[in-house]
Design an enzyme around this catalytic site. Structure first.
Site, PDB file in Angstrom:
ATOM      1  N   HIS A  12       0.854  -1.255   0.180  1.00  0.00           N
ATOM      2  CA  HIS A  12      -0.065  -0.071   0.080  1.00  0.00           C
ATOM      3  C   HIS A  12       0.733   1.059   0.165  1.00  0.00           C
ATOM      4  CE1 HIS A  12       0.695  -0.741   4.488  1.00  0.00           C
ATOM      5  NE2 HIS A  12      -0.080   0.469   4.501  1.00  0.00           N
TER       6      HIS A  12
ATOM      7  N   HIS B 287       1.866   4.343   2.133  1.00  0.00           N
ATOM      8  CA  HIS B 287       2.123   4.654   2.874  1.00  0.00           C
ATOM      9  C   HIS B 287       4.210   4.870   3.142  1.00  0.00           C
ATOM     10  CE1 HIS B 287      -1.956   3.800   4.943  1.00  0.00           C
ATOM     11  NE2 HIS B 287      -2.225   5.367   4.533  1.00  0.00           N
TER      12      HIS B 287
ATOM     13  N   ASP C  45       6.287   4.787   4.862  1.00  0.00           N
ATOM     14  CA  ASP C  45       7.077   4.245   5.628  1.00  0.00           C
ATOM     15  C   ASP C  45       6.723   2.500   5.539  1.00  0.00           C
ATOM     16  OD1 ASP C  45       3.601   2.903   6.761  1.00  0.00           O
ATOM     17  OD2 ASP C  45       4.639   2.739   8.199  1.00  0.00           O
ATOM     18  N   HIS C  46       6.033   2.646   4.125  1.00  0.00           N
ATOM     19  CA  HIS C  46       6.072   1.003   3.326  1.00  0.00           C
ATOM     20  C   HIS C  46       6.738   1.674   1.927  1.00  0.00           C
ATOM     21  CE1 HIS C  46       3.512  -1.171   6.069  1.00  0.00           C
ATOM     22  NE2 HIS C  46       3.822  -0.113   6.384  1.00  0.00           N
TER      23      HIS C  46
ATOM     24  N   HIS D 260      -7.652  -0.503   5.506  1.00  0.00           N
ATOM     25  CA  HIS D 260      -6.349   0.188   5.952  1.00  0.00           C
ATOM     26  C   HIS D 260      -6.569   1.329   5.493  1.00  0.00           C
ATOM     27  CE1 HIS D 260      -3.216   1.784   8.357  1.00  0.00           C
ATOM     28  NE2 HIS D 260      -1.834   0.915   6.992  1.00  0.00           N
TER      29      HIS D 260
ATOM     30  N   ASP E 257      -0.140  -3.724   6.069  1.00  0.00           N
ATOM     31  CA  ASP E 257      -0.783  -3.183   7.686  1.00  0.00           C
ATOM     32  C   ASP E 257      -2.254  -3.893   7.647  1.00  0.00           C
ATOM     33  OD1 ASP E 257       1.334  -2.628   8.385  1.00  0.00           O
ATOM     34  OD2 ASP E 257       0.921  -0.350   7.969  1.00  0.00           O
TER      35      ASP E 257
ATOM     36  N   HIS F  77       5.080  -4.210  11.202  1.00  0.00           N
ATOM     37  CA  HIS F  77       5.098  -3.875  12.059  1.00  0.00           C
ATOM     38  C   HIS F  77       5.411  -4.783  13.410  1.00  0.00           C
ATOM     39  CE1 HIS F  77       4.833   0.328  11.282  1.00  0.00           C
ATOM     40  NE2 HIS F  77       3.487  -0.317   9.897  1.00  0.00           N
TER      41      HIS F  77
END
Length: 255
Positions: free
Chosen positions: A53, A55, A57-58, A111, A128, A166
């Site tokens: 996805h 975001h 942080d990915h 998410h 996530d 995570h």
């Protein structure tokens, strides 16, 4: 296959998987530097990038990795994910030549609306959507969508390794024990995770069978979760309403 969860940012895991010849792919590289270090340490060569996805942080490390390696980048059609050169969607099958591996793509909104997961070779790379003893927040999707996505995961083989993104397991367990305190499997998992973290080891991957036995978000049909929801004043709640009650409670849980 050889796999390693590469720690990144504050609590992310970037999944790095390679064959015996050192051909590797990476899932959700939120940072490039930890991936480069892990590759160099093991003498592996990066061949592909799989993204779940949009975001940051990915995907934050993708541009640097693409500059440094000859790789294919697999992702959904979401325009917020760049760069990429292989657009995939629900039901598509990805076949990697090196490392030799095949993965089915699953659309799992909740998410985010365009979240996808990859399953195959005994792995589930779920981003996530599913966490160990938890699930992702609903930033874009609905409880109905997220529950349907988790239902799809629950139908996978029980020995599947759940490779989430995570290190949230200990906190998730603290919440789960407030809604399902008599669950022996959850208490076993709590002891296991406490030991792993005390030893400085990741709490993931977990087995899907263990998640189905201990994760309240995969247990909305259980009597224990129904009792907890009833105690919150929601008599005769549907399974979607039970899931929604769990997710709202987790969103405000602070202990």
């Amino acid at each position: 296959m050889h796999w390693v969860p590469v720690a990144a940012l504050s609590d992310n895991y970037i999944w790095l998987v390679a064959d015996d010849e050192g051909n590797a792919f990476v899932v959700d590289p939120g940072e490039a530097a930890p991936v480069e270090a892990a590759l160099a340490e093991r003498g592996w060569t990066l061949r592909a990038i799989l993204l779940t996805h949009h975001h940051n942080d990915h995907i934050g490390g993708v541009s640097d990795l693409v500059r440094n390696h000859d790789v294919e980048v697999y992702a959904s059609g979401d325009p917020r994910i760049q760069p990429k050169n292989q657009i995939v969607g629900d039901g598509d099958v990805i076949t990697l030549d090196a490392p030799k591996a095949t993965f089915k793509v699953m659309a799992v909104p909740g998410h985010t609306l365009t979240h996808i997961a990859y399953t195959g070779e005994g792995f589930l790379f779920c981003g996530d959507t599913l966490f160990s003893v938890g699930c992702g927040r609903l930033f874009e999707g609905t409880p109905e969508q997220m529950l349907a996505s988790l239902d799809r995961f629950a139908d996978l083989p029980p020995e599947t390794l759940v490779c989430c993104a995570h290190e949230y397991t200990a906190a998730n367990i603290r919440f789960a024990l407030t809604v399902d305190p008599d669950n022996a499997e959850l208490r076993r998992r709590s002891d296991e995770v406490a030991r792993l973290r005390a030893e400085g080891k990741p709490s993931v991957p977990s087995r899907l069978a263990d998640e189905c036995a201990s994760n309240p978000f995969l247990r909305v049909d259980s009597k224990a979760i129904a009792r907890w929801v009833n105690a919150q004043g929601q008599d005769h709640a549907t399974r979607t309403e039970r899931f929604g009650a769990l997710r709202r409670a987790k969103d405000t849980f602070t202990a």
